[in-house]
Design a protein around this motif. Structure first.
Motif, PDB file in Angstrom:
ATOM      1  N   SER A 127       0.820  -1.215   0.000  1.00  0.00           N
ATOM      2  CA  SER A 127       0.000   0.000   0.000  1.00  0.00           C
ATOM      3  C   SER A 127       0.853   1.264   0.000  1.00  0.00           C
ATOM      4  O   SER A 127       0.377   2.336  -0.383  1.00  0.00           O
ATOM      5  CB  SER A 127      -0.938   0.004   1.210  1.00  0.00           C
ATOM      6  OG  SER A 127      -0.197   0.086   2.419  1.00  0.00           O
ATOM      7  N   ARG A 128       2.129   1.143   0.414  1.00  0.00           N
ATOM      8  CA  ARG A 128       3.027   2.298   0.447  1.00  0.00           C
ATOM      9  C   ARG A 128       4.147   2.189  -0.581  1.00  0.00           C
ATOM     10  O   ARG A 128       5.060   3.027  -0.592  1.00  0.00           O
ATOM     11  CB  ARG A 128       3.638   2.436   1.845  1.00  0.00           C
ATOM     12  CG  ARG A 128       2.620   2.718   2.941  1.00  0.00           C
ATOM     13  CD  ARG A 128       3.276   2.683   4.313  1.00  0.00           C
ATOM     14  NE  ARG A 128       2.358   3.043   5.369  1.00  0.00           N
ATOM     15  CZ  ARG A 128       1.474   2.210   5.918  1.00  0.00           C
ATOM     16  NH1 ARG A 128       1.407   0.952   5.483  1.00  0.00           N
ATOM     17  NH2 ARG A 128       0.665   2.606   6.881  1.00  0.00           N
ATOM     18  N   ALA A 129       4.114   1.169  -1.419  1.00  0.00           N
ATOM     19  CA  ALA A 129       5.200   0.948  -2.373  1.00  0.00           C
ATOM     20  C   ALA A 129       5.392   2.163  -3.274  1.00  0.00           C
ATOM     21  O   ALA A 129       4.428   2.750  -3.769  1.00  0.00           O
ATOM     22  CB  ALA A 129       4.909  -0.292  -3.215  1.00  0.00           C
ATOM     23  N   ALA A 130       6.649   2.522  -3.491  1.00  0.00           N
ATOM     24  CA  ALA A 130       6.980   3.674  -4.314  1.00  0.00           C
ATOM     25  C   ALA A 130       8.119   3.309  -5.267  1.00  0.00           C
ATOM     26  O   ALA A 130       8.893   2.385  -5.004  1.00  0.00           O
ATOM     27  CB  ALA A 130       7.397   4.861  -3.436  1.00  0.00           C
ATOM     28  N   VAL A 131       8.200   4.023  -6.354  1.00  0.00           N
ATOM     29  CA  VAL A 131       9.257   3.791  -7.333  1.00  0.00           C
ATOM     30  C   VAL A 131      10.618   3.864  -6.638  1.00  0.00           C
ATOM     31  O   VAL A 131      10.889   4.805  -5.877  1.00  0.00           O
ATOM     32  CB  VAL A 131       9.166   4.822  -8.474  1.00  0.00           C
ATOM     33  CG1 VAL A 131      10.371   4.705  -9.412  1.00  0.00           C
ATOM     34  CG2 VAL A 131       7.868   4.644  -9.244  1.00  0.00           C
ATOM     35  N   GLY A 132      11.441   2.861  -6.888  1.00  0.00           N
ATOM     36  CA  GLY A 132      12.772   2.802  -6.286  1.00  0.00           C
ATOM     37  C   GLY A 132      12.867   1.872  -5.103  1.00  0.00           C
ATOM     38  O   GLY A 132      13.972   1.465  -4.721  1.00  0.00           O
ATOM     39  N   ASP A 133      11.732   1.515  -4.468  1.00  0.00           N
ATOM     40  CA  ASP A 133      11.763   0.572  -3.350  1.00  0.00           C
ATOM     41  C   ASP A 133      12.292  -0.776  -3.824  1.00  0.00           C
ATOM     42  O   ASP A 133      11.994  -1.221  -4.940  1.00  0.00           O
ATOM     43  CB  ASP A 133      10.368   0.385  -2.761  1.00  0.00           C
ATOM     44  CG  ASP A 133       9.863   1.612  -2.020  1.00  0.00           C
ATOM     45  OD1 ASP A 133      10.662   2.549  -1.816  1.00  0.00           O
ATOM     46  OD2 ASP A 133       8.673   1.640  -1.661  1.00  0.00           O
ATOM     47  N   GLU A 134      13.051  -1.454  -2.966  1.00  0.00           N
ATOM     48  CA  GLU A 134      13.681  -2.712  -3.346  1.00  0.00           C
ATOM     49  C   GLU A 134      13.120  -3.897  -2.558  1.00  0.00           C
ATOM     50  O   GLU A 134      12.791  -3.767  -1.369  1.00  0.00           O
ATOM     51  CB  GLU A 134      15.198  -2.643  -3.150  1.00  0.00           C
ATOM     52  CG  GLU A 134      15.879  -1.637  -4.072  1.00  0.00           C
ATOM     53  CD  GLU A 134      17.391  -1.682  -3.980  1.00  0.00           C
ATOM     54  OE1 GLU A 134      17.930  -2.591  -3.308  1.00  0.00           O
ATOM     55  OE2 GLU A 134      18.047  -0.811  -4.586  1.00  0.00           O
TER      56      GLU A 134
END
Length: 282
Positions: A127-134
């Motif tokens: 629900s909080r995933a953002a571009v760049g998260d690994e």
């Protein structure tokens, strides 16, 4: 007899980053992954080397520690299995590979998530995933394909099984008749379900109407044709009576069925490879 081809695969951990996030419907979200910056696209650990051709092929997604945000990557054990790091938090979930493709020379993998607030670490992360998260993707260990000679397909799923159901419909192709029974929550849009399932004849059930709907819907279909294959994926407790009806009352052959619990009420991180009904295992 319907035979599903099986292909063993190398179990390789792959560190990847979120490339895009898309809300699919009220409680479902899709993350698109690419290799981390600097990764060798020709290496065995690249996304280009990930193979998941079967409709239910899944990977183990290793998530960051919710408290620190640190990602503790697993390694390969001497026996070829996955070795989790010790003395740290290591959280993983099994997820279907929804799609793979190459865009402008970069390999991409889509994974769909069912959101249910912050009650679980996977839902909270997604629900909080953002571009760049690994994260780290490990697997699949094996690919299981579509049965040879299938001429009719029935899929019985809830939201958690919808990505695999969509892949089943795509895999059998437009010449195979498909019936889909899908149980959803009120926050899932019917139009999205129907779009995901392509040419399938779709019946939608709402979970708020009470338990036991799946088995009654399956009963209403009647018997299975000789070349028909039935896939049932979702909450294990709801699928136990479905399996009992098909096996005990209807007399369906084991080679005509693929029934797996993707989750179970009251159980944290259910292993989908565990017997659906321990009192009546295959």
């Amino acid at each position: 007899m319907l035979t599903r081809p099986r292909t063993p695969l190398d179990l390789i951990p792959r560190r990847v980053r979120v490339h895009a996030v898309r809300r699919l419907t009220g409680s479902m979200l899709r993350t698109t992954f690419r290799d981390v910056d600097g990764a060798d696209p020709a290496a065995p650990s690249s996304l280009a080397a990930l193979r998941a051709p079967g409709p239910e092929d899944h990977v183990k997604v290793f998530l960051p520690d919710p408290a620190t945000g640190e990602l503790h990557a697993p390694t390969l054990a001497p026996d070829g299995g996955i070795q989790r790091p010790t003395a740290v938090v290591s959280i993983s979930r099994e997820c279907t590979v929804r799609a793979q493709r190459t865009v402008d020379g970069a390999a991409e993998v889509d994974i769909d998530w069912v959101l249910h607030g912050d009650d679980g670490p996977a839902s909270a992360w997604a629900s909080r995933a953002a571009v760049g998260d690994e994260v780290v993707l490990a697997g699949p260990r094996e690919s299981v394909g579509v049965p040879e000679g299938v001429d009719r397909l029935t899929v019985v799923v809830d939201e958690t099984g919808l990505p695999a159901a969509a892949r089943w419909v795509e895999a059998v192709g437009p010449d195979v008749r498909v019936t889909a029974i899908v149980e959803i929550g009120d926050e899932v849009d019917e139009a999205f379900v129907e779009a995901e399932l392509g040419h399938a004849d779709v019946e939608i059930l709402y979970r708020t109407d009470g338990p036991g709907q799946l088995v009654e819907a399956v009963r209403s279909l009647g018997g299975l044709d000789d070349g028909e294959f039935l896939v049932a994926l979702g909450e294990a407790g709801e699928l136990v009576p479905v399996r009992r009806y098909l096996r005990r009352e209807l007399g369906a052959r084991p080679d005509q069925l693929a029934i797996r619990g993707y989750w179970r009420r009251g159980t944290v991180n259910l292993d989908p490879d565990e017997p659906l009904d321990p009192s009546d295992p295959d």
